[in-house]
Design a protein around this motif. Structure first.
Motif, PDB file in Angstrom:
ATOM      1  N   ARG A  38      24.720  29.846  34.409  1.00  0.00           N
ATOM      2  CA  ARG A  38      25.832  28.977  34.816  1.00  0.00           C
ATOM      3  C   ARG A  38      27.124  29.741  35.098  1.00  0.00           C
ATOM      4  O   ARG A  38      27.889  29.354  35.966  1.00  0.00           O
ATOM      5  N   VAL A  39      27.388  30.791  34.341  1.00  0.00           N
ATOM      6  CA  VAL A  39      28.721  31.422  34.455  1.00  0.00           C
ATOM      7  C   VAL A  39      28.740  32.751  35.180  1.00  0.00           C
ATOM      8  O   VAL A  39      29.815  33.260  35.510  1.00  0.00           O
ATOM      9  N   MET A  40      27.578  33.311  35.477  1.00  0.00           N
ATOM     10  CA  MET A  40      27.587  34.637  36.115  1.00  0.00           C
ATOM     11  C   MET A  40      28.343  34.620  37.439  1.00  0.00           C
ATOM     12  O   MET A  40      29.126  35.530  37.723  1.00  0.00           O
ATOM     13  N   THR A  46      35.700  36.106  39.449  1.00  0.00           N
ATOM     14  CA  THR A  46      36.982  36.394  38.789  1.00  0.00           C
ATOM     15  C   THR A  46      37.210  37.897  38.692  1.00  0.00           C
ATOM     16  O   THR A  46      38.279  38.400  39.013  1.00  0.00           O
ATOM     17  N   VAL A  47      36.185  38.609  38.261  1.00  0.00           N
ATOM     18  CA  VAL A  47      36.300  40.058  38.093  1.00  0.00           C
ATOM     19  C   VAL A  47      36.490  40.740  39.445  1.00  0.00           C
ATOM     20  O   VAL A  47      37.328  41.631  39.601  1.00  0.00           O
ATOM     21  N   ARG A  48      35.747  40.293  40.432  1.00  0.00           N
ATOM     22  CA  ARG A  48      35.837  40.922  41.759  1.00  0.00           C
ATOM     23  C   ARG A  48      37.209  40.689  42.386  1.00  0.00           C
ATOM     24  O   ARG A  48      37.712  41.547  43.121  1.00  0.00           O
ATOM     25  N   LEU A  54      32.627  46.062  44.308  1.00  0.00           N
ATOM     26  CA  LEU A  54      31.443  45.295  43.886  1.00  0.00           C
ATOM     27  C   LEU A  54      30.711  45.944  42.717  1.00  0.00           C
ATOM     28  O   LEU A  54      30.375  45.278  41.741  1.00  0.00           O
ATOM     29  N   ALA A  55      30.482  47.249  42.790  1.00  0.00           N
ATOM     30  CA  ALA A  55      29.739  47.929  41.721  1.00  0.00           C
ATOM     31  C   ALA A  55      30.490  47.833  40.389  1.00  0.00           C
ATOM     32  O   ALA A  55      29.891  47.509  39.353  1.00  0.00           O
ATOM     33  N   GLN A  56      31.799  48.103  40.430  1.00  0.00           N
ATOM     34  CA  GLN A  56      32.609  47.991  39.203  1.00  0.00           C
ATOM     35  C   GLN A  56      32.606  46.546  38.705  1.00  0.00           C
ATOM     36  O   GLN A  56      32.522  46.287  37.500  1.00  0.00           O
ATOM     37  N   SER A  57      32.709  45.598  39.624  1.00  0.00           N
ATOM     38  CA  SER A  57      32.747  44.178  39.254  1.00  0.00           C
ATOM     39  C   SER A  57      31.454  43.754  38.565  1.00  0.00           C
ATOM     40  O   SER A  57      31.480  43.028  37.566  1.00  0.00           O
ATOM     41  N   ALA A  90      36.816  37.410  31.063  1.00  0.00           N
ATOM     42  CA  ALA A  90      36.518  38.170  32.280  1.00  0.00           C
ATOM     43  C   ALA A  90      37.797  38.736  32.897  1.00  0.00           C
ATOM     44  O   ALA A  90      37.852  39.914  33.275  1.00  0.00           O
ATOM     45  N   HIS A  91      38.809  37.921  33.000  1.00  0.00           N
ATOM     46  CA  HIS A  91      40.066  38.372  33.608  1.00  0.00           C
ATOM     47  C   HIS A  91      40.692  39.486  32.786  1.00  0.00           C
ATOM     48  O   HIS A  91      41.133  40.512  33.329  1.00  0.00           O
ATOM     49  N   ARG A  92      40.719  39.309  31.486  1.00  0.00           N
ATOM     50  CA  ARG A  92      41.304  40.343  30.623  1.00  0.00           C
ATOM     51  C   ARG A  92      40.528  41.665  30.729  1.00  0.00           C
ATOM     52  O   ARG A  92      41.116  42.741  30.805  1.00  0.00           O
ATOM     53  N   ARG A  93      39.204  41.579  30.717  1.00  0.00           N
ATOM     54  CA  ARG A  93      38.388  42.789  30.801  1.00  0.00           C
ATOM     55  C   ARG A  93      38.591  43.466  32.156  1.00  0.00           C
ATOM     56  O   ARG A  93      38.658  44.683  32.247  1.00  0.00           O
ATOM     57  N   ALA A  94      38.704  42.687  33.229  1.00  0.00           N
ATOM     58  CA  ALA A  94      38.930  43.266  34.560  1.00  0.00           C
ATOM     59  C   ALA A  94      40.283  43.973  34.615  1.00  0.00           C
ATOM     60  O   ALA A  94      40.397  45.083  35.151  1.00  0.00           O
TER      61      ALA A  94
END
Length: 194
Positions: A38-40, A46-48, A54-57, A90-94
């Protein structure tokens, strides 16, 4: 009244995300698989948006879902929805990854600059050479015009006494005397002891 048509799974049969995260907190691997599915997409999006690579994301998105598995017991429904909690992670980790990449790049730039910087001794030698040249120029200005010309031709252009005499159209003895007097004056001005 028309009934809603649902394609795929029956949405009422699936538990909501908050319930699934609660089950993940208890170690339910099937619940985690459902959360993952559901969340992937939203996590990767969000990360991208922050990383643009893409690879880092994808790597960071995987890290987030591992973090959801490990930290699910910390999720509290009274503080917000499960999707908001996960997307905040996700946002914080990015952002952390961007900061880490920038810090690494800054360290690399600094290391490259340090590799190209001259050693301290080279710098001090350059400063001393510059100061000595300026002092010699200042002392050359104290000589008479003929002395300055003779010294310049002999010591900066490498001419012999005879060539200096021919260049200045002066007798050889006069040039030798002017050179000797000029060098004595320079020695005194520079403070050189014999």
């Amino acid at each position: 009244m028309k009934e809603a048509v649902h394609i795929g799974r029956n949405p009422s049969a699936e538990p909501d995300l908050e319930t699934l995260v609660g089950r993940v907190a208890l170690g339910d691997e099937d619940a985690f698989a459902s959360v993952y599915d559901r969340v992937m997409g939203p996590v990767l999006g969000t990360v991208r948006a922050v990383l643009r690579d893409l690879a880092q994301s994808e790597e960071v998105a995987q890290e987030i879902l591992v973090e959801v598995w490990r930290t699910a017991p910390r999720y509290r429904t009274d503080r917000g929805t499960a999707i908001n909690w996960i997307l905040t992670l996700a946002h914080r980790r990015a952002i952390d990854r961007v900061r880490s990449l920038e810090a690494s790049a800054a360290r690399d730039r600094k290391a490259a600059l340090l590799d190209h910087m001259p050693e301290f001794d080279q710098v001090s030698e350059q400063v001393e050479d510059r100061l000595e040249r300026e002092q010699v120029r200042r002392c050359l200005r104290t000589l008479t015009e003929i002395q300055r010309q003779a010294v310049t031709l002999a010591y900066y252009r490498g001419l012999t006494y005879r060539q200096v005499a021919e260049s200045l159209t002066l007798p050889l003895g006069t040039v030798k005397t002017r050179l000797r007097d000029g060098l004595i004056r320079l020695r005194d001005c520079l403070g050189v002891t014999a």
